[in-house]
Design a protein around this motif. Structure first.
Motif, PDB file in Angstrom:
ATOM      1  N   UNK A  23     131.336  -9.169 -34.535  1.00 41.06           N
ATOM      2  CA  UNK A  23     130.849  -8.385 -33.405  1.00 41.06           C
ATOM      3  C   UNK A  23     132.079  -7.789 -32.743  1.00 41.06           C
ATOM      4  N   UNK A  24     132.091  -6.489 -32.584  1.00 40.09           N
ATOM      5  CA  UNK A  24     133.273  -5.823 -32.043  1.00 40.09           C
ATOM      6  C   UNK A  24     133.311  -5.942 -30.525  1.00 40.09           C
ATOM      7  N   UNK A  25     134.494  -6.238 -30.028  1.00 39.69           N
ATOM      8  CA  UNK A  25     134.720  -6.447 -28.595  1.00 39.69           C
ATOM      9  C   UNK A  25     134.243  -5.230 -27.797  1.00 39.69           C
ATOM     10  N   UNK A  26     133.512  -5.503 -26.740  1.00 38.39           N
ATOM     11  CA  UNK A  26     133.033  -4.431 -25.872  1.00 38.39           C
ATOM     12  C   UNK A  26     131.760  -3.761 -26.377  1.00 38.39           C
ATOM     13  N   UNK A  27     131.202  -4.258 -27.482  1.00 41.98           N
ATOM     14  CA  UNK A  27     129.950  -3.713 -28.008  1.00 41.98           C
ATOM     15  C   UNK A  27     129.022  -4.879 -28.341  1.00 41.98           C
ATOM     16  N   UNK A  28     127.799  -4.550 -28.630  1.00 35.93           N
ATOM     17  CA  UNK A  28     126.868  -5.567 -29.125  1.00 35.93           C
ATOM     18  C   UNK A  28     126.615  -5.341 -30.611  1.00 35.93           C
ATOM     19  N   UNK A  29     127.453  -4.511 -31.215  1.00 30.60           N
ATOM     20  CA  UNK A  29     127.269  -4.119 -32.610  1.00 30.60           C
ATOM     21  C   UNK A  29     128.108  -4.977 -33.539  1.00 30.60           C
ATOM     22  N   UNK A  30     127.499  -5.395 -34.615  1.00 29.62           N
ATOM     23  CA  UNK A  30     128.225  -6.089 -35.677  1.00 29.62           C
ATOM     24  C   UNK A  30     128.538  -5.096 -36.777  1.00 29.62           C
ATOM     25  N   UNK A  31     129.616  -5.397 -37.478  1.00 37.54           N
ATOM     26  CA  UNK A  31     130.031  -4.564 -38.595  1.00 37.54           C
ATOM     27  C   UNK A  31     131.068  -5.301 -39.413  1.00 37.54           C
ATOM     28  N   UNK A  32     131.756  -4.557 -40.269  1.00 33.88           N
ATOM     29  CA  UNK A  32     132.784  -5.147 -41.117  1.00 33.88           C
ATOM     30  C   UNK A  32     134.162  -4.856 -40.548  1.00 33.88           C
ATOM     31  N   UNK A  33     135.039  -5.850 -40.647  1.00 34.32           N
ATOM     32  CA  UNK A  33     136.439  -5.702 -40.254  1.00 34.32           C
ATOM     33  C   UNK A  33     137.293  -6.384 -41.305  1.00 34.32           C
ATOM     34  N   UNK A  34     138.562  -6.027 -41.332  1.00 36.53           N
ATOM     35  CA  UNK A  34     139.501  -6.695 -42.224  1.00 36.53           C
ATOM     36  C   UNK A  34     139.742  -8.107 -41.718  1.00 36.53           C
ATOM     37  N   UNK A  35     139.943  -9.036 -42.637  1.00 37.48           N
ATOM     38  CA  UNK A  35     140.303 -10.396 -42.220  1.00 37.48           C
ATOM     39  C   UNK A  35     141.581 -10.393 -41.395  1.00 37.48           C
ATOM     40  N   UNK A  36     142.460  -9.426 -41.667  1.00 34.74           N
ATOM     41  CA  UNK A  36     143.772  -9.380 -41.019  1.00 34.74           C
ATOM     42  C   UNK A  36     143.731  -8.762 -39.624  1.00 34.74           C
ATOM     43  N   UNK A  37     142.712  -7.933 -39.325  1.00 30.47           N
ATOM     44  CA  UNK A  37     142.637  -7.274 -38.022  1.00 30.47           C
ATOM     45  C   UNK A  37     141.182  -7.060 -37.653  1.00 30.47           C
ATOM     46  N   UNK A  38     140.630  -7.991 -36.888  1.00 32.82           N
ATOM     47  CA  UNK A  38     139.215  -7.938 -36.525  1.00 32.82           C
ATOM     48  C   UNK A  38     138.891  -6.864 -35.488  1.00 32.82           C
ATOM     49  N   UNK A  39     139.906  -6.192 -34.958  1.00 35.01           N
ATOM     50  CA  UNK A  39     139.658  -5.163 -33.945  1.00 35.01           C
ATOM     51  C   UNK A  39     139.423  -3.780 -34.556  1.00 35.01           C
ATOM     52  N   UNK A  40     139.633  -3.631 -35.858  1.00 30.01           N
ATOM     53  CA  UNK A  40     139.452  -2.336 -36.528  1.00 30.01           C
ATOM     54  C   UNK A  40     138.236  -2.413 -37.440  1.00 30.01           C
ATOM     55  N   UNK A  41     137.279  -1.508 -37.211  1.00 27.37           N
ATOM     56  CA  UNK A  41     136.078  -1.464 -38.044  1.00 27.37           C
ATOM     57  C   UNK A  41     136.420  -0.868 -39.408  1.00 27.37           C
ATOM     58  N   UNK A  42     135.969  -1.517 -40.473  1.00 24.60           N
ATOM     59  CA  UNK A  42     136.156  -1.009 -41.826  1.00 24.60           C
ATOM     60  C   UNK A  42     134.878  -0.258 -42.194  1.00 24.60           C
ATOM     61  N   UNK A  43     135.019   1.046 -42.388  1.00 25.00           N
ATOM     62  CA  UNK A  43     133.869   1.911 -42.649  1.00 25.00           C
ATOM     63  C   UNK A  43     133.675   2.090 -44.152  1.00 25.00           C
ATOM     64  N   UNK A  44     132.419   2.185 -44.549  1.00 25.32           N
ATOM     65  CA  UNK A  44     132.087   2.297 -45.973  1.00 25.32           C
ATOM     66  C   UNK A  44     131.212   3.511 -46.213  1.00 25.32           C
ATOM     67  N   UNK A  45     131.420   4.127 -47.358  1.00 26.19           N
ATOM     68  CA  UNK A  45     130.565   5.228 -47.779  1.00 26.19           C
ATOM     69  C   UNK A  45     129.315   4.666 -48.439  1.00 26.19           C
ATOM     70  N   UNK A  46     128.183   5.354 -48.306  1.00 22.71           N
ATOM     71  CA  UNK A  46     126.993   4.919 -49.028  1.00 22.71           C
ATOM     72  C   UNK A  46     127.306   4.783 -50.521  1.00 22.71           C
ATOM     73  N   UNK A  47     126.876   3.683 -51.094  1.00 19.88           N
ATOM     74  CA  UNK A  47     127.152   3.400 -52.504  1.00 19.88           C
ATOM     75  C   UNK A  47     128.268   2.397 -52.716  1.00 19.88           C
ATOM     76  N   UNK A  48     129.002   2.034 -51.653  1.00 19.64           N
ATOM     77  CA  UNK A  48     130.055   1.025 -51.764  1.00 19.64           C
ATOM     78  C   UNK A  48     129.409  -0.311 -52.137  1.00 19.64           C
ATOM     79  N   UNK A  49     129.946  -0.956 -53.169  1.00 21.46           N
ATOM     80  CA  UNK A  49     129.387  -2.222 -53.638  1.00 21.46           C
ATOM     81  C   UNK A  49     130.195  -3.395 -53.103  1.00 21.46           C
ATOM     82  N   UNK A  50     129.474  -4.433 -52.658  1.00 23.80           N
ATOM     83  CA  UNK A  50     130.087  -5.605 -52.045  1.00 23.80           C
ATOM     84  C   UNK A  50     129.633  -6.876 -52.743  1.00 23.80           C
ATOM     85  N   UNK A  51     130.538  -7.865 -52.802  1.00 21.78           N
ATOM     86  CA  UNK A  51     130.192  -9.199 -53.291  1.00 21.78           C
ATOM     87  C   UNK A  51     130.490 -10.176 -52.162  1.00 21.78           C
TER      88      UNK A  51
END
Length: 140
Positions: free
Chosen positions: A24-52
């Motif tokens: 959950x990003x600071x100052x928002x109620x939104x969850x998303x993806x962040x790098x393990x190394x820096x939780x303050x930066x949202x990692x954005x993905x293009x449609x079709x990105x595959x995750x495991x």
């Protein structure tokens, strides 16, 4: 891409092979993806990105309880992109179910397996006479 509610956040594109974590990003109620190394930066993905995912995926349903999808792989996409001012980022699972990224439980780790192709196929190579060069098919 990152949901509309993260437009004021620092963001960067996903990279193949990296591990991301749901947060959950600071100052928002939104969850998303962040790098393990820096939780303050949202990692954005293009449609079709595959995750495991490291474990079966857990998410908050519209009720109080956490639910689990018995699956560890998914593809990033969009739900109802024509509806403004709502969350659209979602993960599609092989069984056809979708879960909004903002509903994913915090602390889940996933590896970016593959990014979608974003470049068009190149024009056919031409010979000196201007005719298209023959193309060979891959041999199995």
């Amino acid at each position: 891409m990152c949901d509309y509610s993260l437009h004021a956040m620092a963001t960067r594109p996903a990279e193949v092979g990296e591990t991301v974590v749901t947060t959950t990003f600071r100052g928002t109620s939104t969850r998303g993806f962040a790098s393990e190394k820096d939780l303050s930066v949202a990692v954005c993905m293009l449609p079709g990105t595959e995750l495991a995912f490291a474990d079966d995926v857990k998410y908050d349903s519209r009720w109080i309880w956490t639910r689990t999808i018995n699956c560890r792989v998914g593809k990033f996409g969009k739900m109802d992109p024509h509806v403004p001012d709502r969350h659209h980022d979602a993960i599609e699972f092989p069984n056809g179910n979708y879960v909004l990224v903002t509903q994913l439980r915090e602390g889940q780790r996933a590896t970016v397996l593959q990014l979608p192709v974003t470049q068009s196929v190149s024009a056919p190579v031409r010979t000196a006479t201007g005719t298209p060069a023959p193309r060979s098919l891959p041999v199995d």
